[in-house]
Design a protein around this motif. Structure first.
Motif, PDB file in Angstrom:
ATOM      1  N   ASN A 282       1.044  -1.118  -0.158  1.00 35.20           N
ATOM      2  CA  ASN A 282      -0.022   0.099   0.202  1.00 35.20           C
ATOM      3  C   ASN A 282       0.779   1.211   0.067  1.00 35.20           C
ATOM      4  O   ASN A 282       2.062   1.340   0.371  1.00 35.20           O
ATOM      5  CB  ASN A 282      -1.093   0.007   1.067  1.00 35.20           C
ATOM      6  CG  ASN A 282      -0.288   0.292   2.489  1.00 35.20           C
ATOM      7  OD1 ASN A 282       0.022   1.304   3.169  1.00 35.20           O
ATOM      8  ND2 ASN A 282       0.115  -0.945   3.289  1.00 35.20           N
ATOM      9  N   ARG A 283       0.473   2.320  -0.727  1.00 35.06           N
ATOM     10  CA  ARG A 283       0.935   3.494  -0.771  1.00 35.06           C
ATOM     11  C   ARG A 283       0.116   4.659  -0.953  1.00 35.06           C
ATOM     12  O   ARG A 283      -1.207   4.442  -1.419  1.00 35.06           O
ATOM     13  CB  ARG A 283       2.162   3.653  -1.705  1.00 35.06           C
ATOM     14  CG  ARG A 283       1.476   3.122  -3.079  1.00 35.06           C
ATOM     15  CD  ARG A 283       2.793   3.053  -4.244  1.00 35.06           C
ATOM     16  NE  ARG A 283       2.171   2.586  -5.419  1.00 35.06           N
ATOM     17  CZ  ARG A 283       1.702   3.576  -6.446  1.00 35.06           C
ATOM     18  NH1 ARG A 283       1.764   4.943  -6.079  1.00 35.06           N
ATOM     19  NH2 ARG A 283       1.262   3.120  -7.495  1.00 35.06           N
ATOM     20  N   ALA A 284       0.627   5.720  -0.341  1.00 38.10           N
ATOM     21  CA  ALA A 284      -0.229   7.044  -0.661  1.00 38.10           C
ATOM     22  C   ALA A 284       0.010   7.621  -1.906  1.00 38.10           C
ATOM     23  O   ALA A 284       1.073   7.582  -2.263  1.00 38.10           O
ATOM     24  CB  ALA A 284      -0.092   8.065   0.304  1.00 38.10           C
ATOM     25  N   LEU A 285      -0.963   8.383  -2.676  1.00 37.29           N
ATOM     26  CA  LEU A 285      -0.868   8.703  -4.041  1.00 37.29           C
ATOM     27  C   LEU A 285      -0.747  10.162  -3.940  1.00 37.29           C
ATOM     28  O   LEU A 285      -1.448  11.087  -3.376  1.00 37.29           O
ATOM     29  CB  LEU A 285      -2.292   8.511  -4.812  1.00 37.29           C
ATOM     30  CG  LEU A 285      -2.612   6.825  -5.061  1.00 37.29           C
ATOM     31  CD1 LEU A 285      -3.625   6.688  -5.998  1.00 37.29           C
ATOM     32  CD2 LEU A 285      -1.331   6.122  -5.725  1.00 37.29           C
ATOM     33  N   ASP A 286       0.195  10.584  -4.719  1.00 38.30           N
ATOM     34  CA  ASP A 286       0.738  12.030  -4.786  1.00 38.30           C
ATOM     35  C   ASP A 286       1.320  12.292  -6.056  1.00 38.30           C
ATOM     36  O   ASP A 286       2.469  11.976  -6.229  1.00 38.30           O
ATOM     37  CB  ASP A 286       1.588  12.305  -3.572  1.00 38.30           C
ATOM     38  CG  ASP A 286       1.661  13.931  -3.626  1.00 38.30           C
ATOM     39  OD1 ASP A 286       1.308  14.677  -4.303  1.00 38.30           O
ATOM     40  OD2 ASP A 286       2.242  14.427  -2.442  1.00 38.30           O
ATOM     41  N   HIS A 287       0.439  12.873  -6.935  1.00 37.00           N
ATOM     42  CA  HIS A 287       1.186  13.097  -8.486  1.00 37.00           C
ATOM     43  C   HIS A 287       2.207  14.168  -8.274  1.00 37.00           C
ATOM     44  O   HIS A 287       3.122  14.336  -9.287  1.00 37.00           O
ATOM     45  CB  HIS A 287       0.114  13.529  -9.160  1.00 37.00           C
ATOM     46  CG  HIS A 287      -1.044  12.664  -9.217  1.00 37.00           C
ATOM     47  ND1 HIS A 287      -1.019  11.485 -10.059  1.00 37.00           N
ATOM     48  CD2 HIS A 287      -2.268  12.801  -8.835  1.00 37.00           C
ATOM     49  CE1 HIS A 287      -2.004  10.728 -10.043  1.00 37.00           C
ATOM     50  NE2 HIS A 287      -2.994  11.676  -9.209  1.00 37.00           N
ATOM     51  N   ASN A 288       2.323  15.002  -7.228  1.00 34.35           N
ATOM     52  CA  ASN A 288       3.493  16.014  -7.280  1.00 34.35           C
ATOM     53  C   ASN A 288       4.923  15.168  -6.638  1.00 34.35           C
ATOM     54  O   ASN A 288       6.018  15.821  -7.232  1.00 34.35           O
ATOM     55  CB  ASN A 288       3.232  17.042  -6.012  1.00 34.35           C
ATOM     56  CG  ASN A 288       2.055  17.927  -6.437  1.00 34.35           C
ATOM     57  OD1 ASN A 288       1.718  18.216  -7.673  1.00 34.35           O
ATOM     58  ND2 ASN A 288       1.208  18.097  -5.381  1.00 34.35           N
TER      59      ASN A 288
END
Length: 417
Positions: A282-288
């Protein structure tokens, strides 16, 4: 040789059988009994009884046997059992199953229900969930040492006993519970819960459409139960009780599952089912920061080509009898050796043992034994060779005189018997 000659000369069958006796008997008058040997005998019989009871119990129980073979069944359907609560309302998310060919389950509404609920647990539900997680974690950690016991006794942890919320509960419903099962072909695929409802596109495409877009995304979830195939007593479900809480608005959870076809034939179940192993990511999504992806919960599964056969069998009778003979004979031999060893050590400690000489105890005095035999008018065994009695004896004044016992018919008859 003398025994064989007696057998040839004998005309009676019973005497022939008696002469061939390989276990000669010793008269009781030549056997010495002691309290020490009696105590050892009591312990010996107690050990034999305990071990025989243990062996009978072991024989009455089943033996779990594992066999392996190539799975040649490719035409049967796959049943995926699901019970997952996601911390988002049902109108914002949707669940679907997509196989390797791109076909998705369009009729899952009849088998998979979506119910709005409250993600936060009550005190009773919290207690039940913590105990459930503890039991599941313990079984997962100790499975390799207790898997035979689970199959033999049909141990199973029931996930359907989750307590309900009170009927008068007014807490706003902020979660959706997916519960039921889906059927598809026995192919690799993935089951996913993500934003929007699944729709079938023209040309075989697949998409999720979301009518309501907001910033309150939350894919925290709780897996009450996840399994493949029909229920079978004794198997475990690695994801049962799994819970993930995330503070991030956009988060992706991935479960990579290896499904193993299993044929179970026990006294509790006789069914074709599946076991599985899982790896979580699992991981957090951050396009930056370059962390791209689609937020949601994805369970990607693949099948093992090896099929496991689990069967309970009784132990063979011949093995049980051999073990019983080994127990009885082994304990008899060992206790006899130990008794002789302890007796020798005790004689050395008590200074009753001399090399090349045996000093019988008072209880085994031959003269006393012969006296008791004469008093009871019991014939005394006499060696085969003639016994020569002395013609003269010595009296206290050292005067020799003829022994009258030689010519006495009564005493001579007693000695000659």
């Amino acid at each position: 040789m003398r025994r064989l000659n007696a057998v040839r000369e004998s005309k009676e069958p019973l005497k022939i059988v008696k002469e061939l006796d390989a276990f000669p008997k010793i008269d009781d008058c030549y056997v010495e009994t002691t309290a020490r040997s009696g105590g050892v005998s009591i312990l010996m019989f107690a050990c034999i009884g305990v071990l025989i009871l243990s062996e009978v119990y072991n024989y009455a129980s089943y033996e779990v046997v594992y066999e392996y073979g190539v799975d040649s069944d490719t035409s049967s359907d796959l049943k995926l059992n699901v019970d997952i609560t996601v911390a988002m309302p049902c109108n914002a998310i949707g669940a679907d199953l997509l196989d390797k060919t791109g076909k998705h389950n369009i009729d899952h509404e009849n088998n998979l229900s979506e119910t709005n609920t409250v993600f936060t647990l009550t005190d009773e539900q919290e207690k039940h969930m913590r105990n459930y997680q503890k039991s599941s974690r313990y079984i997962r950690d100790t499975y390799h040492s207790m898997h035979e016991t689970m199959w033999d006794r049909g141990i199973v942890i029931d996930s359907s006993a989750f307590p309900h919320r009170p009927a008068n509960d007014k807490t706003p419903k902020d979660a959706c519970r997916f519960r039921g099962f889906l059927k598809t072909k026995k192919l690799s695929g993935n089951f996913h819960i993500t934003l929007g409802k699944p729709v079938q596109m023209f040309g075989g495409g697949h998409a999720h459409l979301s009518v309501v877009m907001n910033e309150n995304y939350n894919f925290s979830h709780r897996i009450h139960h996840l399994s493949f195939g029909d229920a079978a007593y004794g198997r475990i479900h690695p994801l049962d009780g799994d819970e993930h809480i995330t503070p991030n608005r956009l988060h992706i959870y991935q479960y990579f599952i290896k499904v193993v076809p299993t044929k179970v034939n026990t006294r509790f179940s006789n069914v074709d089912t599946y076991q599985f192993a899982v790896t979580e990511r699992n991981r957090a999504l951050d396009h930056n920061t370059g962390s791209h992806g689609t937020p949601g919960i994805f369970l990607k599964y693949d099948f093992s080509p090896i099929k496991v056969y689990v069967e309970q069998k009784y132990k063979p009778l011949w093995k049980f009898l051999i073990r019983l003979c080994g127990i009885v004979g082994g304990i008899f031999a060992c206790t006899g050796i130990l008794n002789s060893l302890f007796g020798a050590i005790l004689d050395i400690i008590c200074c009753r043992f001399k090399l090349g000489q045996y000093k019988p105890s008072e209880k085994s005095d031959p003269a006393a034994a012969n006296s008791s035999l004469i008093a009871a008018n019991i014939p005394i065994p006499v060696p085969e060779h003639d016994v020569k009695l002395p013609m003269f004896t010595t009296v206290p004044n050292d005067t020799p005189y003829p022994n009258p016992a030689v010519n006495e018919p009564a005493v001579s008859t007693l000695v000659g018997q």
